[in-house]
Design a protein around this motif. Structure first.
Motif: not given
Length: 555
Positions: A2, A4, A14, A239, A241-242, A248, A270, A277, A279, A296
Motif C-alpha cells: 500500500r 500512503l 510514522l 504497519f 505502508g509505513q 519493511e 494500516t 484504512y 484493520d 490519515n
C-alpha cells in the motif's frame, strides 16, 4: 504494498523523532477563547507542520530537487520541498512541528456538531473521566497544575516541537526561534488563544524534554536510556505502508505480526494505527464525517509519567542481595541486574531474556556483540540485532525464562494468547500501539531521588483509544487475568497500592521441572506515578486545513 499519502500524514505518527536525531522536545498546550482567532492560529501554523514525506539526504548524493515543473518558486525552495505538487520529498528539518486537538478543542474551534458526534466516546470523555479505568484515580491530586486546572481551563490544542541539539547537549537556536514564534502567534490572537502554563513544580509554560545524554570529551550524545537506566525503543509496531520495501523487510521482524507458522512476520494492517484504512479484522472503523476529516489521522494519549528513581534503585538493590543470599545469583550486583531483568523482560542494555535467560548468558551475548563490532562483521551484527526483537514466548509458557507478568510480556504478549501456542495471536495484534515521547527532567546520578522533576512523556498512538491503549492499560497493566495471575499488576508501571505504600508482590518463577523455588519480591513500592495527560486527535494535513479554514462539511 500500500502507498500512503505521506505528505498528508503528520510526521510524528510514522516517525519516532527521538531515534531520528531529535533528542530535544518541547510540548505546548493552548486554550481557545475565540473560535475565529483559534482557526487563524491553526491556519498560520499549518504550513509549518512536519509531514511524513520522505526526507532526502544531499550528503548521500540524493537529488535535492526532482520536479515535474520547470522551476520552483523561492518560497517553495526555502521550505525544502523537492517535488511540488506530486511526490513530495523534504530536506530533514532542524525542528519537527506537529499539532493535535482535544475534543473540547475541536468544539472550541467550532467544528460542526455532526462531525463531533461521530468521534469515539472515550475521546469525547477525555482522560480525566477515564481515570478509574486507567488506574490514575489515586494520583489525580499529584498531577501538574495545568492538568489539575483543566476543568476550568481545559487544554484545546497541543503543539509539539522535536529538535536537534548542539554539541554540548543544549537546545539549538532554531528551537528557541520556533518557541518565540508560537508566543507571537498567541499575541497576534489578542487573547483569542492562550498559552497555558503549569508544567512541573515551577509551573513552566511548556513541557521540556530531552533524551538522557552521555558525554565524551565534552561532546554530548543521546542514549536510548530513561531515568531508571533501562534501554528503551525496541519492537515498535510496523504497519503496511509505513516503510519502503527494503526497510519493511527488516523492521517487520519482531515489530509486525507473527504468522501462524510461528516464525514469519508480516506488517500489521494500516487501520490499526491510521484512520480510514482496513484493520486486522479487515474492517474500516466508523469515523467522524466527512471522510476527509478522519482519514490519515490518528488518536493519541499524552501521558506524563513521573519515575520514583530512588525507590526503584534501593528496592532492586535490596532484592538483589536477597536473591544472591538464596543462591539465585553469585553476588548482590548480579542479583540486582537479574531482578530488574525479570521485572522488565530485558537486561538494562535491551537484550531480551528470551535471548539471554540468565546473567551468564547475558555476559556471553554482550561479548559476542563486542567481538562482532570489533571485527566489523556486518552479517554477524545483523544476526545479533535480530535477536533483540525476533523472539516468541511459545517455548516459555510457564515464564521460567521471561516471567509472564514482566512488563515487556504484558504490553506485547506476542504469541502466547493465540488459540495454540504457535499460532500467533490476533488478540495481541489488535492491541498494539505506536510508542512516542522522550524522558523529561533529571537528577544527580550519584544521589537518585523520588522527588523533583524526572520521568517520561509517553505518547500512545493508535486508531482506537478504547480497544488499544485503554485495553492494554486496564487489562494487561493493572490486571493479570489474561496471564493467569489474578489481579497482580505490572511490576514497573502498575499500581502497587496507595501512594507511599508498598502493597504488591512480584513472583519470579522457576522451571516447573526443576528443583528450585520461585523468588518472591515482596512489598513492591510505587515506581511510576501519572502526572497528568489528555486524549488528542492528530489530524491529517487535509483535515488541519479544513479546521483552520472553518470548512468542515459533514454533509
Amino acid at each position: 504494498m500500500r502507498q500512503l499519502d505521506l505528505a498528508d500524514i503528520q510526521g510524528g505518527l510514522l516517525r519516532a523523532y527521538g531515534r531520528l536525531g531529535f533528542p530535544k522536545a518541547r510540548y505546548f498546550f493552548f486554550q481557545v477563547h475565540d473560535g475565529a482567532e483559534g482557526r487563524r492560529f491553526v491556519e498560520a501554523l499549518r504550513p509549518h507542520v512536519t509531514t511524513a514525506a520522505r526526507w532526502v539526504n544531499p550528503k548521500r548524493g540524493e537529488p535535492l530537487l526532482r520536479t515535474r515543473r520547470p522551476k520552483l518558486t523561492d518560497a517553495i525552495r526555502a521550505k525544502g520541498i523537492a517535488d511540488y505538487p506530486g511526490e513530495v520529498q523534504l530536506v530533514k528539518p532542524k525542528v519537527a512541528i506537529n499539532v493535535a486537538f482535544s475534543f473540547l478543542g475541536l468544539l472550541a474551534l467550532e467544528v460542526p456538531t455532526r462531525t463531533l458526534r461521530g468521534l469515539p466516546d472515550e475521546f469525547i470523555d477525555g482522560m480525566e473521566k477515564r481515570a478509574p479505568m486507567l488506574g490514575d484515580a489515586p494520583f489525580l491530586e499529584r498531577r501538574d497544575a495545568i492538568w489539575r486546572a483543566a476543568r476550568d481551563k481545559p487544554v484545546h490544542i497541543m503543539v509539539s516541537l522535536n529538535a536537534e541539539m548542539d554539541a554540548t547537549g543544549a537546545p539549538i537556536a532554531e528551537l528557541e526561534a520556533e518557541t518565540e514564534g508560537l508566543r507571537r502567534l498567541c499575541a497576534a490572537s489578542e487573547g483569542g488563544v492562550e498559552l497555558l502554563s503549569g508544567h512541573g513544580p515551577t509551573g513552566a509554560p511548556y513541557q521540556e524534554m530531552s533524551a538522557v545524554l552521555r558525554f565524551e570529551n565534552g561532546v554530548a550524545a543521546p542514549t536510548n536510556k530513561e531515568h531508571f537506566g533501562i534501554s528503551d525503543g525496541f519492537g515498535d509496531p510496523v504497519f503496511v505502508g509505513q516503510y519502503g520495501p527494503e526497510a519493511e523487510a527488516i523492521k517487520r521482524v519482531g515489530g509486525g505480526k507473527l504468522l501462524p507458522d510461528g516464525k514469519s512476520w508480516a506488517p500489521i494492517a494500516t487501520g490499526e494505527f491510521l484512520l480510514g484504512y482496513p484493520d486486522e479484522a479487515q474492517e474500516i472503523a466508523g469515523f467522524a464525517m466527512p471522510i476527509e476529516f478522519s482519514r490519515n489521522g490518528a488518536f493519541m494519549a499524552y501521558r506524563k509519567l513521573h519515575e520514583n528513581v530512588a525507590s526503584f534503585s534501593s528496592y532492586l538493590k535490596a532484592q538483589g542481595a536477597l536473591l544472591a543470599a538464596s543462591g539465585g545469583a553469585l553476588d548482590a550486583d548480579q542479583g540486582r541486574a537479574t531482578v530488574q531483568a525479570k521485572m522488565v523482560g530485558r537486561w538494562d542494555d535491551g537484550v531480551p531474556l528470551m535471548a539471554a535467560p540468565d546473567f551468564a548468558a547475558w555476559e556471553a551475548f554482550d561479548r559476542e556483540l563486542a567481538a562482532a563490532q570489533a571485527a566489523g562483521d556486518k552479517a554477524k551484527l545483523a544476526e545479533i540485532a535480530a535477536k533483540f526483537v525476533d523472539f516468541t514466548y511459545a517455548g516459555d509458557t510457564a515464564g521460567a525464562t521471561c516471567p509472564v507478568t514482566a512488563h515487556l510480556r504484558r504490553v506485547n504478549p506476542r504469541d502466547i494468547l493465540g488459540p495454540v501456542a504457535s499460532s500467533g495471536s490476533a488478540l495481541a495484534n489488535r492491541r498494539r500501539i505506536l510508542r512516542r515521547g522522550l524522558p523529561y527532567g533529571g537528577f544527580d546520578p550519584a544521589h537518585p531521588t523520588d522527588d523533583g522533576e524526572h520521568g517520561i512523556i509517553f505518547l500512545a498512538v493508535c486508531a482506537s483509544l478504547f480497544r488499544q491503549f485503554e485495553f492494554v492499560q486496564q487489562q494487561w497493566v493493572h490486571y493479570g487475568l489474561d496471564f493467569n495471575v489474578g489481579s497482580d499488576t505490572c511490576p514497573i508501571v502498575g499500581n502497587h497500592g496507595q501512594p507511599g505504600q508498598g502493597a504488591a508482590n512480584y513472583v519470579i518463577p522457576v522451571d516447573p521441572a526443576g528443583q528450585g523455588a520461585p523468588f518472591v519480591c515482596a512489598g513492591v513500592p510505587q515506581f511510576v506515578e501519572p502526572r497528568g495527560g489528555e486524549y488528542f486527535f492528530v489530524p491529517s494535513l487535509t483535515a488541519l486545513r479544513m479546521i483552520g479554514m472553518g470548512i468542515v462539511d459533514p454533509t
